[in-house]
Scaffold this motif. Sequence first.
Motif: not given
Length: 136
Positions: A98-110
């Motif tokens: 929600s707050i970081m530019k370019g934070w990877p969605l796929g890596l977050s889900l993993l």
Amino acid sequence: MTTKHLAAWAATFLVMALIDSLWLGVIAKNLYQQGLGHLMASEPKLGFAALFYLLYPVGLVFFAVLPGAEAASLARTALLGALLGLFAYATYDLTNLSIMKGWPLGLSLLDMAWGTFASGVAATAGGAALRWMGSR
């Protein structure tokens, strides 16, 4: 705190530290490097890591191991540990999304899936240790 509680914490701590080290240092190392390499420190700050690995098992024991033992169910311990892991890792990952530019969605889900799994396994180890100490 009793010897049984200390044994539960120690088992939870050891399993969480070992499997998370294997995950972060070997299995998913390249994934984190690719997704977050631009944000990663050249060397980890081990003091902060140690603080996490000492504190997080306290939460797992309090919110998963002890309620699971009260219900006399390692399955409940595993479920509660997994849920705590999901909530804890989701707090980190969803906040970053929600707050970081370019934070990877796929890596977050993993990462959220990993936190769910690792926390469930570590809590189960703590529950097994508590059970074993109670039978002695």
